[in-house]
Scaffold this motif. Structure first.
Motif, short mmCIF file in Angstrom:
data_model
loop_
_atom_site.label_atom_id
_atom_site.label_comp_id
_atom_site.label_asym_id
_atom_site.label_seq_id
_atom_site.Cartn_x
_atom_site.Cartn_y
_atom_site.Cartn_z
N THR A 140 1.21 -1.19 -0.44
CA THR A 140 -0.28 -0.08 -0.19
C THR A 140 1.21 1.34 0.06
O THR A 140 2.46 1.00 0.41
CB THR A 140 -0.63 0.30 1.04
OG1 THR A 140 -0.03 0.33 2.40
CG2 THR A 140 -1.46 -0.81 1.45
N THR A 142 1.30 5.23 1.92
CA THR A 142 1.47 5.51 3.41
C THR A 142 0.36 5.59 3.97
O THR A 142 0.21 6.35 5.11
CB THR A 142 2.46 6.68 3.78
OG1 THR A 142 2.64 7.76 2.53
CG2 THR A 142 4.07 5.96 3.23
N GLY A 144 -2.75 4.35 2.92
CA GLY A 144 -3.21 2.70 3.11
C GLY A 144 -3.61 1.90 2.18
O GLY A 144 -4.87 1.65 1.70
N VAL A 213 0.13 -0.40 14.82
CA VAL A 213 0.17 0.26 13.56
C VAL A 213 1.80 0.08 13.63
O VAL A 213 2.29 1.10 14.80
CB VAL A 213 -0.50 1.64 13.85
CG1 VAL A 213 0.46 2.17 11.73
CG2 VAL A 213 -1.68 1.25 12.82
#
Length: 216
Positions: A140, A142, A144, A213
């Protein structure tokens, strides 16, 4: 659309974005005009995706399921779904004040439990996650947004399968200059990246337990 709308239907605004990508000229090439409403085909596919129903169980107010499946498979094989994803990603990045093409990406995988229909060589046992099924391997940006993906057996190591995801990533986004990975990719994948692309690599570190995360 002469039916009661479903909440999975595309809006007029959404269709205006999808229409130029979906309505291609291959119908003209086959020598006959298209009779089916492609917006209703999209609505049927989105309905199936949201509800998880079988193709044969699509409501009868959609186009006949063999026709819907024909277009779904055709768009999968000719890259239309990739084109849709790429166009939407560029638009979302521009709306967020970013350049349409990313210069940084993240790569990771997730093992998912399989079903009896997903057996065979495409399934396997992930001993680390204790999951028998498949692995979704994705890259992905950054923000997402999806850039590249591959689905493979869960028993295949991340470092073994990551190069194929990376090749698809760099083919689509040649401006990628930095790749964020986790510690599970250390070793031969990093060596392969250095030998073939020479990009900057950031390894995220996890502190504590549970999902979180990972930041560089």
């Amino acid at each position: 659309m002469n039916r009661t709308p479903y909440d999975s239907d595309v809006t007029d605004t959404q269709w205006e974005i999808l229409k130029p990508i979906i309505e291609k000229e291959y119908d003209i090439q086959c020598g006959r005009p298209r009779k089916i409403d492609l917006r209703e085909v999209i609505n049927a596919i989105f309905y199936l995706n949201k509800t998880g129903c079988q193709w044969r169980s699509l409501p009868h107010d959609f186009p006949a399921y063999p026709n819907v499946f024909y277009y779904f498979k055709k768009w999968r094989n000719d890259g239309t779904w990739h084109d849709v994803n790429d166009a939407l990603r560029r638009q979302c990045r521009e709306l967020a004040g970013r350049k349409p093409e990313p210069t940084a990406a993240c790569i990771d995988s997730q093992s998912i439990k399989g079903t009896s229909e997903s057996g065979g060589q495409d399934s396997g046992y992930d001993g680390g996650k204790k999951v028998n099924g498949r692995k979704r391997h994705i890259a992905t940006d950054t923000m997402g947004y999806l850039l590249a993906s591959e689905v493979h057996a869960a028993n295949l190591a991340d470092t073994t399968m990551a190069p194929s995801v990376a090749l698809a990533l760099f083919a689509l986004c040649p401006k990628i200059a930095i790749l964020f990975i986790d510690a599970g990719y250390k070793g031969k994948f990093i060596q392969w990246l250095n030998e073939n692309f020479g990009i900057k690599i950031e390894i995220g570190k996890k502190v504590g337990s549970g999902f979180q995360v990972i930041s560089p």
